[in-house]
Write a protein that holds these residues in place. Structure first.
Motif, PDB file in Angstrom:
ATOM      1  N   ILE A  11      38.209  50.142  36.353  1.00 48.91           N
ATOM      2  CA  ILE A  11      38.716  49.048  35.196  1.00 48.91           C
ATOM      3  C   ILE A  11      39.338  48.187  36.069  1.00 48.91           C
ATOM      4  O   ILE A  11      38.987  46.901  35.449  1.00 48.91           O
ATOM      5  CB  ILE A  11      39.934  49.859  34.555  1.00 48.91           C
ATOM      6  CG1 ILE A  11      39.316  51.145  33.632  1.00 48.91           C
ATOM      7  CG2 ILE A  11      40.729  48.847  33.624  1.00 48.91           C
ATOM      8  CD1 ILE A  11      40.265  52.012  33.227  1.00 48.91           C
ATOM      9  N   ALA A  12      39.904  48.275  37.230  1.00 50.12           N
ATOM     10  CA  ALA A  12      40.132  46.984  38.190  1.00 50.12           C
ATOM     11  C   ALA A  12      39.146  46.048  38.664  1.00 50.12           C
ATOM     12  O   ALA A  12      39.297  44.955  38.644  1.00 50.12           O
ATOM     13  CB  ALA A  12      41.139  47.457  39.225  1.00 50.12           C
ATOM     14  N   SER A  13      37.972  46.907  38.819  1.00 48.95           N
ATOM     15  CA  SER A  13      36.873  46.116  39.461  1.00 48.95           C
ATOM     16  C   SER A  13      36.191  45.433  38.105  1.00 48.95           C
ATOM     17  O   SER A  13      36.010  44.281  38.351  1.00 48.95           O
ATOM     18  CB  SER A  13      35.884  47.314  40.004  1.00 48.95           C
ATOM     19  OG  SER A  13      34.556  46.442  40.315  1.00 48.95           O
ATOM     20  N   ARG A  14      36.020  46.065  36.988  1.00 49.36           N
ATOM     21  CA  ARG A  14      35.565  45.191  35.668  1.00 49.36           C
ATOM     22  C   ARG A  14      36.531  44.083  35.369  1.00 49.36           C
ATOM     23  O   ARG A  14      35.886  43.226  34.950  1.00 49.36           O
ATOM     24  CB  ARG A  14      35.568  45.937  34.761  1.00 49.36           C
ATOM     25  CG  ARG A  14      34.368  47.126  34.900  1.00 49.36           C
ATOM     26  CD  ARG A  14      33.054  46.271  34.545  1.00 49.36           C
ATOM     27  NE  ARG A  14      32.189  47.393  34.775  1.00 49.36           N
ATOM     28  CZ  ARG A  14      30.663  47.064  34.607  1.00 49.36           C
ATOM     29  NH1 ARG A  14      30.294  45.575  34.148  1.00 49.36           N
ATOM     30  NH2 ARG A  14      29.711  47.920  34.404  1.00 49.36           N
ATOM     31  N   GLY A  15      37.725  44.273  35.517  1.00 45.76           N
ATOM     32  CA  GLY A  15      38.667  43.312  35.259  1.00 45.76           C
ATOM     33  C   GLY A  15      38.955  41.947  36.245  1.00 45.76           C
ATOM     34  O   GLY A  15      39.558  41.055  35.641  1.00 45.76           O
ATOM     35  N   GLY A  16      38.384  42.133  37.426  1.00 44.40           N
ATOM     36  CA  GLY A  16      38.354  41.096  38.341  1.00 44.40           C
ATOM     37  C   GLY A  16      39.552  41.207  39.205  1.00 44.40           C
ATOM     38  O   GLY A  16      39.598  40.130  39.886  1.00 44.40           O
ATOM     39  N   VAL A  17      40.326  42.255  39.063  1.00 44.91           N
ATOM     40  CA  VAL A  17      41.371  42.244  39.997  1.00 44.91           C
ATOM     41  C   VAL A  17      41.177  42.553  41.292  1.00 44.91           C
ATOM     42  O   VAL A  17      41.734  41.935  42.229  1.00 44.91           O
ATOM     43  CB  VAL A  17      42.380  43.480  39.442  1.00 44.91           C
ATOM     44  CG1 VAL A  17      43.430  43.826  40.369  1.00 44.91           C
ATOM     45  CG2 VAL A  17      42.922  43.285  38.024  1.00 44.91           C
ATOM     46  N   VAL A  18      40.200  43.396  41.701  1.00 44.79           N
ATOM     47  CA  VAL A  18      39.613  43.551  43.007  1.00 44.79           C
ATOM     48  C   VAL A  18      39.009  42.495  43.685  1.00 44.79           C
ATOM     49  O   VAL A  18      39.754  42.109  44.858  1.00 44.79           O
ATOM     50  CB  VAL A  18      38.849  44.559  43.128  1.00 44.79           C
ATOM     51  CG1 VAL A  18      38.360  45.246  44.377  1.00 44.79           C
ATOM     52  CG2 VAL A  18      39.263  45.955  42.421  1.00 44.79           C
ATOM     53  N   SER A  23      40.009  37.930  47.627  1.00 49.87           N
ATOM     54  CA  SER A  23      39.953  36.513  47.932  1.00 49.87           C
ATOM     55  C   SER A  23      41.163  36.022  48.549  1.00 49.87           C
ATOM     56  O   SER A  23      41.658  35.134  49.203  1.00 49.87           O
ATOM     57  CB  SER A  23      39.612  35.765  46.685  1.00 49.87           C
ATOM     58  OG  SER A  23      40.505  35.580  45.525  1.00 49.87           O
ATOM     59  N   PHE A  24      42.341  36.477  47.691  1.00 49.84           N
ATOM     60  CA  PHE A  24      43.798  36.258  48.289  1.00 49.84           C
ATOM     61  C   PHE A  24      43.767  36.362  49.487  1.00 49.84           C
ATOM     62  O   PHE A  24      44.649  35.836  50.330  1.00 49.84           O
ATOM     63  CB  PHE A  24      44.652  36.962  47.211  1.00 49.84           C
ATOM     64  CG  PHE A  24      46.363  36.514  47.548  1.00 49.84           C
ATOM     65  CD1 PHE A  24      46.786  35.282  47.490  1.00 49.84           C
ATOM     66  CD2 PHE A  24      47.073  37.650  47.813  1.00 49.84           C
ATOM     67  CE1 PHE A  24      47.902  35.053  47.805  1.00 49.84           C
ATOM     68  CE2 PHE A  24      48.299  37.238  48.223  1.00 49.84           C
ATOM     69  CZ  PHE A  24      48.827  35.776  48.198  1.00 49.84           C
ATOM     70  N   VAL A  25      43.608  37.840  49.862  1.00 46.87           N
ATOM     71  CA  VAL A  25      43.951  38.388  51.408  1.00 46.87           C
ATOM     72  C   VAL A  25      42.923  37.489  52.426  1.00 46.87           C
ATOM     73  O   VAL A  25      43.245  37.367  53.291  1.00 46.87           O
ATOM     74  CB  VAL A  25      43.652  39.855  51.215  1.00 46.87           C
ATOM     75  CG1 VAL A  25      43.666  40.185  52.922  1.00 46.87           C
ATOM     76  CG2 VAL A  25      44.666  40.506  50.599  1.00 46.87           C
ATOM     77  N   GLY A  26      41.820  37.236  51.835  1.00 41.25           N
ATOM     78  CA  GLY A  26      40.900  36.435  52.583  1.00 41.25           C
ATOM     79  C   GLY A  26      41.359  35.089  52.930  1.00 41.25           C
ATOM     80  O   GLY A  26      41.139  34.313  53.952  1.00 41.25           O
ATOM     81  N   SER A  27      42.062  34.274  52.046  1.00 35.56           N
ATOM     82  CA  SER A  27      42.659  32.957  52.232  1.00 35.56           C
ATOM     83  C   SER A  27      43.852  33.225  53.118  1.00 35.56           C
ATOM     84  O   SER A  27      44.125  32.258  53.852  1.00 35.56           O
ATOM     85  CB  SER A  27      43.218  32.573  50.850  1.00 35.56           C
ATOM     86  OG  SER A  27      44.293  33.072  50.604  1.00 35.56           O
TER      87      SER A  27
END
Length: 93
Positions: A11-18, A23-27
């Motif tokens: 569900i989190a993957s489908r919602g774009g949360v993952v 991308s936040f941690v990558g920044s």
């Protein structure tokens, strides 16, 4: 429990949360604060490692104490309560 975890991840993957978290941690790794962040993480790791080592020593010490007290009989301590006679002497005096 495993099925529930897989469902939540899906569900989190489908919602774009993952991808958002990735991308936040990558920044963080592209900014200057990543050095300070890694220093804090290293300090937390060191503190955690010291805690784990101390707990391991405590568990081993308790195990050895129990083993030796079982083999050698241990130490018996008897606590006796003594009356305070000074208060009785004051009442008679």
């Amino acid at each position: 429990m495993l099925v529930a975890g897989v469902m939540l991840w899906w569900i989190a993957s489908r919602g774009g949360v993952v991808s958002s978290i990735e991308s936040f941690v990558g920044s963080w790794s592209t900014t200057r604060t990543s050095v300070a962040l890694l220093g804090g993480v290293a300090a937390a790791d060191a503190i955690g490692l010291v805690g784990v080592c101390l707990m391991t020593v405590a568990v081993l010490a308790a195990a050895f104490y129990n083993l030796f007290s079982e083999l050698l009989g241990g130490i018996e301590v008897t606590v006796v309560e003594q009356e305070d006679l000074s208060s009785e002497l004051c009442e008679w005096g």
